[in-house]
Write an enzyme that holds these catalytic residues in place. Structure first.
Site, PDB file in Angstrom:
ATOM      1  N   HIS A 110     -94.336 -57.119 -85.012  1.00  0.00           N
ATOM      2  CA  HIS A 110     -94.295 -57.892 -83.757  1.00  0.00           C
ATOM      3  C   HIS A 110     -93.322 -57.274 -82.753  1.00  0.00           C
ATOM      4  O   HIS A 110     -92.940 -57.912 -81.790  1.00  0.00           O
ATOM      5  CB  HIS A 110     -93.944 -59.369 -84.022  1.00  0.00           C
ATOM      6  CG  HIS A 110     -95.073 -60.130 -84.663  1.00  0.00           C
ATOM      7  ND1 HIS A 110     -96.101 -60.684 -83.934  1.00  0.00           N
ATOM      8  CD2 HIS A 110     -95.349 -60.411 -85.955  1.00  0.00           C
ATOM      9  CE1 HIS A 110     -96.960 -61.295 -84.765  1.00  0.00           C
ATOM     10  NE2 HIS A 110     -96.522 -61.134 -85.988  1.00  0.00           N
TER      11      HIS A 110
ATOM     12  N   GLY B 271    -110.126 -58.441 -91.100  1.00  0.00           N
ATOM     13  CA  GLY B 271    -109.259 -59.617 -90.975  1.00  0.00           C
ATOM     14  C   GLY B 271    -108.171 -59.674 -92.033  1.00  0.00           C
ATOM     15  O   GLY B 271    -107.662 -60.739 -92.344  1.00  0.00           O
ATOM     16  N   ALA B 272    -107.799 -58.515 -92.584  1.00  0.00           N
ATOM     17  CA  ALA B 272    -106.807 -58.468 -93.653  1.00  0.00           C
ATOM     18  C   ALA B 272    -105.476 -57.908 -93.172  1.00  0.00           C
ATOM     19  O   ALA B 272    -104.609 -57.559 -93.971  1.00  0.00           O
ATOM     20  CB  ALA B 272    -107.332 -57.627 -94.817  1.00  0.00           C
ATOM     21  N   GLY B 273    -105.302 -57.791 -91.860  1.00  0.00           N
ATOM     22  CA  GLY B 273    -104.047 -57.257 -91.333  1.00  0.00           C
ATOM     23  C   GLY B 273    -103.964 -55.741 -91.413  1.00  0.00           C
ATOM     24  O   GLY B 273    -102.881 -55.169 -91.295  1.00  0.00           O
TER      25      GLY B 273
ATOM     26  N   SER C  40    -105.968 -53.796 -89.506  1.00  0.00           N
ATOM     27  CA  SER C  40    -106.495 -53.346 -88.220  1.00  0.00           C
ATOM     28  C   SER C  40    -107.888 -52.751 -88.274  1.00  0.00           C
ATOM     29  O   SER C  40    -108.149 -51.657 -87.767  1.00  0.00           O
ATOM     30  CB  SER C  40    -105.537 -52.375 -87.534  1.00  0.00           C
ATOM     31  OG  SER C  40    -105.802 -52.469 -86.151  1.00  0.00           O
TER      32      SER C  40
ATOM     33  N   SER D 296    -109.942 -54.017 -86.470  1.00  0.00           N
ATOM     34  CA  SER D 296    -110.350 -54.127 -85.057  1.00  0.00           C
ATOM     35  C   SER D 296    -110.078 -52.820 -84.306  1.00  0.00           C
ATOM     36  O   SER D 296    -110.950 -52.342 -83.579  1.00  0.00           O
ATOM     37  CB  SER D 296    -109.662 -55.313 -84.380  1.00  0.00           C
ATOM     38  OG  SER D 296    -108.263 -55.224 -84.486  1.00  0.00           O
TER      39      SER D 296
ATOM     40  N   GLU E  58    -109.063 -54.836 -76.198  1.00  0.00           N
ATOM     41  CA  GLU E  58    -108.718 -55.977 -77.056  1.00  0.00           C
ATOM     42  C   GLU E  58    -108.000 -57.061 -76.257  1.00  0.00           C
ATOM     43  O   GLU E  58    -108.249 -58.250 -76.443  1.00  0.00           O
ATOM     44  CB  GLU E  58    -107.881 -55.512 -78.256  1.00  0.00           C
ATOM     45  CG  GLU E  58    -107.701 -56.621 -79.282  1.00  0.00           C
ATOM     46  CD  GLU E  58    -107.627 -56.161 -80.729  1.00  0.00           C
ATOM     47  OE1 GLU E  58    -108.000 -55.006 -81.041  1.00  0.00           O
ATOM     48  OE2 GLU E  58    -107.190 -56.966 -81.562  1.00  0.00           O
TER      49      GLU E  58
ATOM     50  N   ASP F  70    -101.684 -50.528 -83.115  1.00  0.00           N
ATOM     51  CA  ASP F  70    -102.864 -50.314 -83.958  1.00  0.00           C
ATOM     52  C   ASP F  70    -103.747 -49.185 -83.433  1.00  0.00           C
ATOM     53  O   ASP F  70    -104.191 -48.311 -84.185  1.00  0.00           O
ATOM     54  CB  ASP F  70    -103.693 -51.595 -84.053  1.00  0.00           C
ATOM     55  CG  ASP F  70    -102.924 -52.723 -84.713  1.00  0.00           C
ATOM     56  OD1 ASP F  70    -101.791 -52.492 -85.180  1.00  0.00           O
ATOM     57  OD2 ASP F  70    -103.466 -53.851 -84.750  1.00  0.00           O
TER      58      ASP F  70
ATOM     59  N   TYR G  25    -100.249 -65.630 -82.194  1.00  0.00           N
ATOM     60  CA  TYR G  25     -99.819 -64.313 -81.705  1.00  0.00           C
ATOM     61  C   TYR G  25     -99.506 -64.404 -80.214  1.00  0.00           C
ATOM     62  O   TYR G  25     -98.431 -63.992 -79.760  1.00  0.00           O
ATOM     63  CB  TYR G  25    -100.961 -63.326 -81.944  1.00  0.00           C
ATOM     64  CG  TYR G  25    -100.603 -61.873 -81.814  1.00  0.00           C
ATOM     65  CD1 TYR G  25    -100.444 -61.079 -82.935  1.00  0.00           C
ATOM     66  CD2 TYR G  25    -100.441 -61.275 -80.567  1.00  0.00           C
ATOM     67  CE1 TYR G  25    -100.137 -59.733 -82.822  1.00  0.00           C
ATOM     68  CE2 TYR G  25    -100.136 -59.938 -80.441  1.00  0.00           C
ATOM     69  CZ  TYR G  25     -99.990 -59.170 -81.573  1.00  0.00           C
ATOM     70  OH  TYR G  25     -99.687 -57.833 -81.464  1.00  0.00           O
TER      71      TYR G  25
END
Ligand code: ADP
Ligand code: MG
Length: 341
Positions: free
Chosen positions: A17, A88-90, A92, A94, A126, A138, A187
């Site tokens: 973060h 969706g598992a962290g 990335s 995406s 994004e 990412d 987020y």
């Protein structure tokens, strides 16, 4: 002509973060990737072989819009995505989707853009089209990953440096299989909280703060940035105890100050302490589900995986998905199919 491009998922070793606070991050690209195959068609066709949730196309449509803004004329194509990155598992998936799409579309348009520009346009896709106020980490690592290295990135200056990961350290990713669904609203809330904290502290962004005046969000960012730099030192000198302490402190800070962990992630980190070969463990990615990253002495990685899976399953009744991987190269044209030049 059919063209094929690959873009990797990533795991962030430390610096969570911090990217949208102009801070430091230390991700590595992983040996799981998304492959985009592009061929001429009558009109735009988007296909995913991964059974994604409805609405996934907007990631690609966002990339198309950003490319067009930069003057890229995209011919009608069929784009097929096939990914080994858990969604969706962290990790990335995406950014892997966006970056593989961008390379495929640029290939079809016979255009080239710089690596950083591609990362930035995918990030903008994004933010603007998907609505997640994400930082650059990412997409940057999907483009700039380097085999056997993590990449220290200063998210303010975008200056980066490769940091070698000792050969005998394995990256073991433990996916709780809990989708981080809360993540996108929380987020954006965290981002707003950080902006408010920076204003209160009289700094441009929390990167510039060195006190936190009782604000726990700010304390996480300030202390996490310092941990990233110390961690890089400990990685370079192979000081494993220090790596472990910094990862533990990062996890505690994300859990208690930033409040983005969840019972499953906390449990996975606790179970890891009882497994052979552990150097350090923490949650990775945005939080609220997803995965933990474990640095593990490579000779123990399989025993570590098996024991962690057993311990976690005994407590929760759910089998985690544990991946043993190493740092991989960033996105590229794919040559794994000899029929395709
Ligand atoms: P993460 O990036 O941690 O995997 P995100 O929620 O940021 O999680 O992104 C996951 C979303 O990205 C999916 O819900 C889907 O919309 C899209 N996506 C990722 N990979 C693929 C894929 N291979 N095919 C289609 N959609 C994908
Ligand atoms: Mg993502």
């Amino acid at each position: 002509m059919t063209l094929r491009y690959r873009a990797p998922g990533r795991v962030n070793l430390i610096g969570e973060h911090t990217d949208y606070n102009d801070g430091y991050v230390l991700p590595a690209a992983i040996a799981f990737d998304t492959v985009a195959t592009v061929s001429p068609a009558e009109k735009l066709e988007l296909v995913s072989l991964n059974d994604p949730p409805a609405g996934w196309e907007r990631y690609v449509l966002g990339v198309i819009e950003q490319l067009q803004k930069r003057g890229v004329v995209i011919p009608p194509v069929r784009l097929v995505f096939d990914s080994s990155v858990p969604i969706g598992a962290g990790l990335s998936s995406s950014a892997a989707l966006e970056v593989s799409a961008a390379l495929a579309l640029l290939g079809a348009a016979k255009r080239e853009l710089g690596k950083l520009e591609i990362a930035q346009l995918c990030q903008q896709a994004e933010v603007e089209t998907v609505g997640l106020a994400c930082g650059i980490m990412d997409q940057f690592i999907a483009m700039h990953g380097k085999a056997n290295h993590a990449v220290l990135l200063d998210c303010r200056t975008l200056v980066s440096r490769q940091v070698r990961i000792p050969k005998d350290i394995a990256l073991v990713i433990a996916d709780t299989r809990l989708k981080h669904e809360l993540a996108s609203s929380e987020y954006n809330t965290r981002k707003a909280e950080c902006e408010a904290a920076a204003l209160e502290l009289g700094v441009t962004s929390l990167r510039d703060a060195n006190v936190w005046n009782g604000n726990r969000r700010a304390r996480h960012i300030v202390t996490e940035n310092a941990r990233v730099l110390s961690f890089v030192e400990s990685l370079e000198t192979n000081e494993r105890r220090m790596m472990g302490e910094l990862m533990a402190a990062s996890h505690a800070s994300l859990r208690d100050d930033y409040e983005v962990s969840c019972p499953e992630l906390d449990l996975m980190v606790e179970c890891a302490q009882r497994c052979p070969g552990l150097i350090g463990a923490r949650m990775t990615g945005g939080g609220f589900g997803g995965s933990t990253i474990n640095l593990v002495a490579a000779e123990h990685s399989e025993a570590f995986r098996d024991r962690l899976a057993r311990l976690y399953e005994a407590e929760t009744g759910k089998a985690p998905n544990i991946l043993i991987t190493k740092a991989a190269d960033g996105a590229s044209a794919s040559t794994d199919d000899p029929r395709i030049q």
